[in-house]
Design a protein around this motif. Structure first.
Motif, PDB file in Angstrom:
ATOM      1  N   THR A   1      -1.136  -0.847   0.677  1.00  0.00           N
ATOM      2  CA  THR A   1       0.439  -0.839   0.813  1.00  0.00           C
ATOM      3  C   THR A   1       0.557  -1.035   2.486  1.00  0.00           C
ATOM      4  N   PRO A   2       1.558  -1.226   3.106  1.00  0.00           N
ATOM      5  CA  PRO A   2       1.812  -0.920   4.480  1.00  0.00           C
ATOM      6  C   PRO A   2       2.131   0.781   4.690  1.00  0.00           C
ATOM      7  N   ALA A   3       2.636   1.418   3.639  1.00  0.00           N
ATOM      8  CA  ALA A   3       2.754   2.860   4.044  1.00  0.00           C
ATOM      9  C   ALA A   3       1.477   3.562   3.998  1.00  0.00           C
ATOM     10  N   ALA A   4       0.444   3.259   3.286  1.00  0.00           N
ATOM     11  CA  ALA A   4      -1.025   3.515   3.153  1.00  0.00           C
ATOM     12  C   ALA A   4      -1.737   3.288   4.393  1.00  0.00           C
ATOM     13  N   ALA A   5      -1.407   1.984   4.808  1.00  0.00           N
ATOM     14  CA  ALA A   5      -1.917   1.591   5.925  1.00  0.00           C
ATOM     15  C   ALA A   5      -1.427   2.663   7.455  1.00  0.00           C
ATOM     16  N   ARG A   6      -0.243   2.667   7.341  1.00  0.00           N
ATOM     17  CA  ARG A   6       0.367   3.546   8.476  1.00  0.00           C
ATOM     18  C   ARG A   6      -0.253   5.073   8.361  1.00  0.00           C
ATOM     19  N   ARG A   7      -0.400   5.677   6.996  1.00  0.00           N
ATOM     20  CA  ARG A   7      -1.027   6.854   6.952  1.00  0.00           C
ATOM     21  C   ARG A   7      -2.563   6.727   7.358  1.00  0.00           C
TER      22      ARG A   7
END
Length: 347
Positions: free
Chosen positions: A286-292
């Protein structure tokens, strides 16, 4: 032992000389008495009365001048950043806090190295000085290439702070950095990297000279971490399909790929073939996991860069490159939400 004849002065013993010599500070009379007595015995002072033996002069520690200048510049930069005002969470305010912390830690380190507090807390580097090689006096900032940390011709506001941050960088500073004790090298190198990162974030990136390396295998040792970061950001870009995050992912990936190419060129035949993939710390879908993942990878890369400072063996070419890479990573990390640090990779 024969008695002294009337009218003949009694010659003082060595103990008498030392005793009276120690009393010279009490006045001229004692000095005159001693001089008259010795003259009567055929003894005279060539250069005045006896002097107390001078204590041994202190020998400066390696890189002391550079480290002292670095500390004083941290204080100057904190004052300059504070003078700009602005919001509490603005970049100048954050930099002021970092520079105050740098000054405190560098002071403690200098004391630990054996530099007297009177030297560490002295008048400091005069306004208008720049980084110098260890053991040489500071040079005045009359050259356009060497602005002082507190005044920069034609620059105002954030630009003045950016120019002051960049004033601590360049070939002379890296050469001086190479001369500090090995145990202080990561700390001082991280300070220079922070200066370069601050200048870049303020809009005035510091120019870096083309380094020369004598050991290609050293570049190869840094390559694996960069390749792993490139792979991770390929995943980050793939899981950031639209918007500002995708743009930032692609920009970050381009910087890391350029570093990878540079390291491969420096390593030459010493570079091993890259693996097909690298393990990720957790699934990224997900984009959120990618940012993390982006923040995690850059934080790890900062730590690796700080450790690499100590592995250069004090060689100027690799040392300058690692400081540059550490600074660039600090800039990238800050754009992904990682807090700026006074000593990137060490805190």
């Amino acid at each position: 032992m024969p008695e002294d004849r009337p009218g003949t002065p009694s010659c003082p013993t060595r103990r008498d000389v030392l005793t009276l010599g120690a009393r010279f500070g009490a006045g001229v009379g004692a000095a005159a008495l001693l001089s008259t007595s010795l003259a009567a015995c055929g003894i005279r002072f060539e250069d005045g009365p006896p002097r107390a033996a001078a204590g041994p002069s202190r020998r400066p520690v390696r890189g002391e001048s550079f480290l002292l200048t670095l500390r004083h510049h941290s204080t100057d930069l904190a004052a300059l950043a504070t003078s700009l005002g602005g919001p509490a969470k603005g970049l100048p305010a954050r930099l002021a806090h970092l520079h105050r912390r740098q000054a405190d830690v560098l002071r403690a380190e200098l004391l630990h190295l054996g530099v007297p507090a009177s030297v560490v807390d002295g008048a400091g580097t005069p306004s208008g000085t720049t980084m110098t090689s260890p053991g040489t006096p500071p040079t005045t900032a009359t050259s356009p290439a060497a602005p002082s940390p507190t005044t920069t011709s034609g620059a105002t506001g954030p630009q003045s702070l950016a120019a002051a941050e960049a004033a601590d960088l360049g070939p002379t500073a890296v050469a001086a950095l190479a001369g500090v004790p090995a145990e202080v090298l990561p700390l001082a190198g991280a300070v220079l990297a922070q200066r370069a990162a601050a200048a870049a974030l303020l809009g005035t990136p510091a120019p870096w000279p083309e380094p020369t390396w004598s050991e290609p295998s050293l570049a190869a040792s840094y390559l694996q971490g960069t390749r792993a970061a490139v792979y991770a950001f390929q995943v980050v870009a793939a899981q950031s399909p639209t918007g500002a995050q995708r743009t930032l992912a692609r920009t970050t990936l381009a910087v890391l790929e350029a570093r990878q190419g540079r390291q491969e060129a420096l390593a030459g035949a010493a570079a091993a073939p890259p693996p097909l993939a690298y393990p990720l710390p957790y699934p990224v879908a997900t984009p959120a996991a990618a940012r993390r993942l982006a923040a995690h990878v850059l934080t790890e890369l900062l730590g690796a860069g700080a450790r690499d400072l100590g592995s250069t063996g004090g060689e100027v070419g690799p040392l300058g490159s690692v400081v540059q890479w550490l600074a660039d990573t600090e800039v990238l990390a800050s754009r992904w939400g990682v807090a700026l640090a006074p000593f990137p990779g060490l805190t």
